[in-house]
Structures are given as structure tokens and as C-alpha cells.
Write an enzyme that holds these catalytic residues in place. Structure first.
Site, mmCIF file in Angstrom:
data_model
loop_
_atom_site.group_PDB
_atom_site.id
_atom_site.type_symbol
_atom_site.label_atom_id
_atom_site.label_comp_id
_atom_site.label_asym_id
_atom_site.label_seq_id
_atom_site.Cartn_x
_atom_site.Cartn_y
_atom_site.Cartn_z
ATOM 1 C CG HIS A 34 2.894 -0.163 10.890
ATOM 2 N ND1 HIS A 34 1.766 -0.879 10.512
ATOM 3 C CD2 HIS A 34 2.653 1.129 10.515
ATOM 4 C CE1 HIS A 34 0.891 -0.042 9.952
ATOM 5 N NE2 HIS A 34 1.399 1.168 9.928
ATOM 6 C CG HIS A 60 1.858 4.557 5.689
ATOM 7 N ND1 HIS A 60 2.690 3.471 5.854
ATOM 8 C CD2 HIS A 60 0.955 4.484 6.697
ATOM 9 C CE1 HIS A 60 2.288 2.770 6.914
ATOM 10 N NE2 HIS A 60 1.242 3.365 7.439
ATOM 11 C CG ASP A 61 1.886 5.794 9.684
ATOM 12 O OD1 ASP A 61 0.813 6.341 9.350
ATOM 13 O OD2 ASP A 61 1.955 4.592 10.004
ATOM 14 C CD GLU A 64 -1.961 10.022 10.443
ATOM 15 O OE1 GLU A 64 -2.259 10.081 9.235
ATOM 16 O OE2 GLU A 64 -2.454 9.218 11.241
ATOM 17 C CG ASP A 65 2.579 8.316 13.340
ATOM 18 O OD1 ASP A 65 1.482 8.871 13.536
ATOM 19 O OD2 ASP A 65 2.702 7.101 13.125
ATOM 20 C CG ASP A 121 -2.090 1.951 7.891
ATOM 21 O OD1 ASP A 121 -1.132 1.546 8.586
ATOM 22 O OD2 ASP A 121 -2.741 2.977 8.170
HETATM 23 ZN ZN ZN Z 1 0.389 3.003 9.392
#
Ligand code: ZN
Length: 185
Positions: A34, A60-61, A64-65, A121
Site C-alpha cells: 500500500h 504517511h501511515d 497513525e498505524d 491513499d
Molecule cells: Zn494509507
């Protein structure tokens, strides 16, 4: 340092940070797929003119992740990259519905770089709905996701006609994947 060296360092970091994370779909692709897809889309959309944008797409994640500290991103990849990552990171303290509503509301106010990453995304996520949907996602949930993503993207328009075209194609395919096959006669 040469820019492409930094881009590869970011890809390597992203692969490590997301090593044990997989996409939710039935194909259970490694999460790095991804991240590379999103990075590749923004690279193509900008003709490879902005390495910081590509690095931010790869990361980018991360916050957040995987809760990668923003300070670490600043130290390793610089403030500009970190600022873009922060811009595309949801506030996890908010309930899910509120986060989704906020994405629609804040989309038009984002920087061009953040808009490009968000477009890429959403495109990647809709492609996944068409070819590898999550096993526990009902048809209704998939349709709701497409409708929500389309609403977010409405606020990102005017950023890259090519990338917006990729999103539309992905949305079309996601919806078609849920329709009965065409009659043969
Ligand atoms: Zn993403």
C-alpha cells in the site's frame, strides 16, 4: 545526501516499521504494498519533482498505524516531510465517525502535498475494495466506504487531474465489482 538515497532509506524504514502489518483484504497483502502504491502514484502525478513528497507518502501511515514518533521522522527525514505526515494523520483521540467527518471537512484546507497523498491513499484503498475486499466488509459497508471516499476527494479536487482520474477509475471499478454481471444476451 542524494535525494534518491533518502527515498530508499524511507522505503526501508517503512518496510521495517510496518513489517508485521497486513492489509485488511482477503489477499492480506503486506502493508508496504500500500505504501509503495501511494508513493508511486504521487511520484507519477508530480513527474518525480518532489522527493520530500515521495518520502512523506512512504511514511504517511507510520504515526497513525505504528505510532512512530514524529520527532524521529523530523530527525531522520527533516521537518518538511514530518509536517506533511502530520497533516495526513488522523487524530486517534477522536471517535471513528468524528474522524471520518473531519476528513471531509478539512480536505479543502490541506496543503497541495497533503492533498496529493490523500488522493493517492483513497485511490489505493478503493482499488483494494475491487480486488481484495476485507472478508468481514458487507456490500453496504463497501458502498458506504466508496461514497465517503468520494466525498473526501470532492474537497481535494483541482490538485492533479491525472490522479483525480485514477481515483475515479478506482471508484468505478469498486462499484462495478459489487454489481451483478452483465446479461450475456
Ligand atoms: Zn494509507
Amino acid at each position: 545526501m542524494k535525494e534518491w538515497v533518502s527515498v530508499l532509506r524511507a522505503a526501508d524504514a517503512a518496510a521495517r516499521w510496518h513489517a508485521h502489518q497486513r492489509r485488511k483484504g482477503i489477499a492480506q497483502e503486506p502493508y508496504i504494498n500500500h505504501l509503495l502504491e501511494v508513493a508511486s502514484l504521487v511520484t507519477e502525478a508530480t513527474g518525480g519533482s518532489d522527493p520530500d513528497l515521495v518520502i512523506a507518502a512512504l511514511l504517511h501511515d507510520a504515526d497513525e498505524d505504528q505510532e512512530v514518533p514524529i520527532q524521529l521522522i523530523i530527525r531522520e527525514f527533516g521537518k518538511r516531510v514530518a509536517d506533511i505526515v502530520v497533516e495526513v494523520t488522523d487524530d486517534k483521540a477522536l471517535p471513528k465517525d468524528e474522524r471520518k467527518r473531519k476528513q471531509i471537512e478539512t480536505a479543502p484546507k490541506k496543503s497541495r502535498e497533503a492533498k496529493l497523498i490523500k488522493l493517492a491513499d483513497k485511490t489505493s484503498n478503493l482499488r483494494t475494495i475491487a480486488f481484495s475486499p476485507a472478508a468481514d466488509w458487507s456490500v453496504k459497508r463497501r458502498l458506504e466506504y466508496v461514497a465517503w471516499a468520494t466525498e473526501v476527494v470532492a474537497g481535494l479536487r483541482g490538485t492533479s487531474p491525472w490522479l483525480e482520474g485514477q481515483f475515479e477509475e478506482a471508484a468505478d471499478r469498486a462499484i462495478k465489482s459489487l454489481e451483478p454481471p452483465m446479461a450475456s444476451v
